[in-house]
Design a protein around this motif. Structure first.
Motif, short mmCIF file in Angstrom:
data_model
loop_
_atom_site.label_atom_id
_atom_site.label_comp_id
_atom_site.label_asym_id
_atom_site.label_seq_id
_atom_site.Cartn_x
_atom_site.Cartn_y
_atom_site.Cartn_z
N GLU A 29 0.85 -1.19 0.00
CA GLU A 29 0.00 0.00 0.00
C GLU A 29 0.89 1.25 0.00
O GLU A 29 1.90 1.28 0.69
CB GLU A 29 -0.89 0.02 1.24
CG GLU A 29 -1.98 -1.04 1.23
CD GLU A 29 -3.10 -0.69 0.27
OE1 GLU A 29 -3.43 0.50 0.12
OE2 GLU A 29 -3.65 -1.62 -0.34
N PHE A 30 0.50 2.27 -0.73
CA PHE A 30 1.28 3.49 -0.81
C PHE A 30 0.42 4.69 -0.43
O PHE A 30 -0.77 4.74 -0.76
CB PHE A 30 1.82 3.70 -2.23
CG PHE A 30 2.79 2.64 -2.65
CD1 PHE A 30 4.10 2.67 -2.18
CD2 PHE A 30 2.42 1.63 -3.51
CE1 PHE A 30 5.02 1.70 -2.56
CE2 PHE A 30 3.32 0.66 -3.90
CZ PHE A 30 4.63 0.69 -3.42
N ASN A 31 1.05 5.66 0.23
CA ASN A 31 0.41 6.93 0.54
C ASN A 31 1.06 8.00 -0.34
O ASN A 31 2.26 8.24 -0.25
CB ASN A 31 0.60 7.30 2.02
CG ASN A 31 -0.15 6.35 2.92
OD1 ASN A 31 -1.28 5.98 2.63
ND2 ASN A 31 0.48 5.95 4.01
N PHE A 32 0.25 8.64 -1.16
CA PHE A 32 0.76 9.62 -2.12
C PHE A 32 0.60 11.04 -1.59
O PHE A 32 -0.37 11.35 -0.91
CB PHE A 32 0.01 9.48 -3.45
CG PHE A 32 0.22 8.16 -4.11
CD1 PHE A 32 1.33 7.95 -4.90
CD2 PHE A 32 -0.69 7.14 -3.95
CE1 PHE A 32 1.53 6.72 -5.53
CE2 PHE A 32 -0.50 5.91 -4.56
CZ PHE A 32 0.61 5.70 -5.35
N LEU A 33 1.57 11.87 -1.94
CA LEU A 33 1.55 13.29 -1.61
C LEU A 33 1.77 14.09 -2.88
O LEU A 33 2.51 13.67 -3.76
CB LEU A 33 2.67 13.64 -0.63
CG LEU A 33 2.66 12.97 0.73
CD1 LEU A 33 3.96 13.30 1.47
CD2 LEU A 33 1.48 13.44 1.54
N CYS A 34 1.14 15.25 -2.94
CA CYS A 34 1.40 16.18 -4.04
C CYS A 34 2.21 17.34 -3.48
O CYS A 34 1.78 18.01 -2.54
CB CYS A 34 0.08 16.67 -4.64
SG CYS A 34 0.33 17.72 -6.09
N GLU A 35 3.41 17.54 -4.03
CA GLU A 35 4.27 18.61 -3.57
C GLU A 35 3.77 19.96 -4.08
O GLU A 35 2.92 20.02 -4.98
CB GLU A 35 5.71 18.35 -4.04
CG GLU A 35 6.29 17.08 -3.46
CD GLU A 35 7.70 16.79 -3.94
OE1 GLU A 35 8.05 17.20 -5.07
OE2 GLU A 35 8.44 16.17 -3.16
N THR A 36 4.29 21.03 -3.53
CA THR A 36 3.83 22.37 -3.91
C THR A 36 4.08 22.69 -5.38
O THR A 36 3.39 23.52 -5.95
CB THR A 36 4.52 23.45 -3.03
OG1 THR A 36 5.93 23.30 -3.15
CG2 THR A 36 4.10 23.32 -1.58
N ASP A 37 5.05 22.02 -6.00
CA ASP A 37 5.32 22.25 -7.42
C ASP A 37 4.45 21.39 -8.33
O ASP A 37 4.60 21.40 -9.54
CB ASP A 37 6.80 22.02 -7.74
CG ASP A 37 7.27 20.62 -7.40
OD1 ASP A 37 6.43 19.77 -7.02
OD2 ASP A 37 8.48 20.36 -7.51
N GLY A 38 3.52 20.63 -7.74
CA GLY A 38 2.60 19.81 -8.52
C GLY A 38 3.09 18.41 -8.80
O GLY A 38 2.35 17.60 -9.38
N LEU A 39 4.32 18.09 -8.41
CA LEU A 39 4.83 16.74 -8.62
C LEU A 39 4.40 15.83 -7.47
O LEU A 39 4.34 16.25 -6.32
CB LEU A 39 6.35 16.76 -8.75
CG LEU A 39 6.90 17.53 -9.96
CD1 LEU A 39 8.41 17.53 -9.94
CD2 LEU A 39 6.38 16.97 -11.26
N TRP A 40 4.14 14.59 -7.82
CA TRP A 40 3.66 13.61 -6.85
C TRP A 40 4.81 12.79 -6.32
O TRP A 40 5.79 12.56 -7.02
CB TRP A 40 2.62 12.69 -7.50
CG TRP A 40 1.36 13.40 -7.84
CD1 TRP A 40 1.11 14.13 -8.96
CD2 TRP A 40 0.19 13.46 -7.05
NE1 TRP A 40 -0.15 14.64 -8.91
CE2 TRP A 40 -0.75 14.24 -7.75
CE3 TRP A 40 -0.18 12.93 -5.82
CZ2 TRP A 40 -2.02 14.50 -7.26
CZ3 TRP A 40 -1.45 13.19 -5.33
CH2 TRP A 40 -2.35 13.97 -6.05
N LYS A 41 4.67 12.32 -5.07
CA LYS A 41 5.66 11.42 -4.50
C LYS A 41 4.95 10.45 -3.56
O LYS A 41 3.78 10.61 -3.23
CB LYS A 41 6.77 12.16 -3.77
CG LYS A 41 6.33 12.85 -2.50
CD LYS A 41 7.52 13.52 -1.85
CE LYS A 41 7.17 14.05 -0.48
NZ LYS A 41 8.30 14.63 0.21
#
Length: 181
Positions: A61-73
């Motif tokens: 399972e993964f938890n995704f984040l969207c950084e302030t520059d719009g890129l996902w991690k």
């Protein structure tokens, strides 16, 4: 190792049923898109990411984040990924190091780039220059480039370019995913 997955999504006509299965941040982003083709590409590139992560990492399972520059991690993970889409193709690159990917349909709209890249003699060269620049931006890194030529189900030409860490050069993997649904 850099793993690139791509899928032709030309035959998909409806993604409404898939939107609710997206992580909430991604779902909110997708629902803000008015253009049908862009919305379809955004949903299906995420589904390709989920498939690629499953193939690379099993049932984790993964938890995704969207950084302030719009890129996902991925929160708390070493795995890096990059997403791209153009016309009928969606593309995902996955690596343990910084990676960026871009895809471009080789068509007459690229001629507008001729002013920027005057040294390019044809559409393929323009597409390679453009995708190198875009993939490097996404990788937030200067590194090595690998460009690949692929075709969609209609025979349209595309350039997929990945910008990746020098250590990843020795191992490069490309897989066409036939069906996301």
């Amino acid at each position: 190792m850099v793993k690139i997955f791509y899928c032709d999504v030309s035959t998909v006509n409806n993604v409404d049923g898939l939107i609710n299965s997206l992580p909430s941040l991604r779902r909110d982003y997708v629902q803000s898109i008015n253009d049908f083709e862009r919305k379809k590409q955004s949903v299906l590139v995420w589904k390709l990411l989920e498939r690629a992560l499953f193939l690379c990492c099993s049932n984790k399972e993964f938890n995704f984040l969207c950084e302030t520059d719009g890129l996902w991690k991925i929160k708390g993970e070493k795995i890096k990924f990059s997403l791209a889409h153009s016309l009928n193709l969606v593309v995902v690159a996955i690596s343990d190091n910084s990676v960026g990917v871009d895809v471009e349909h080789c068509c007459d709209k690229l001629i507008k780039l001729k002013k920027r890249y005057s040294e390019c003699d044809n559409l393929e060269e323009l597409a390679i220059k453009w995708t190198k620049e875009e993939s490097q931006f996404k990788a937030k890194d200067s590194g090595e480039f690998t460009s690949l030529f692929v075709k969609d189900n209609f025979g349209h030409d595309y350039i997929i370019t990945a910008c990746h860490n020098n250590a990843d050069c020795a191992e490069f993997y490309l897989e066409k995913v036939e069906n996301l649904l």
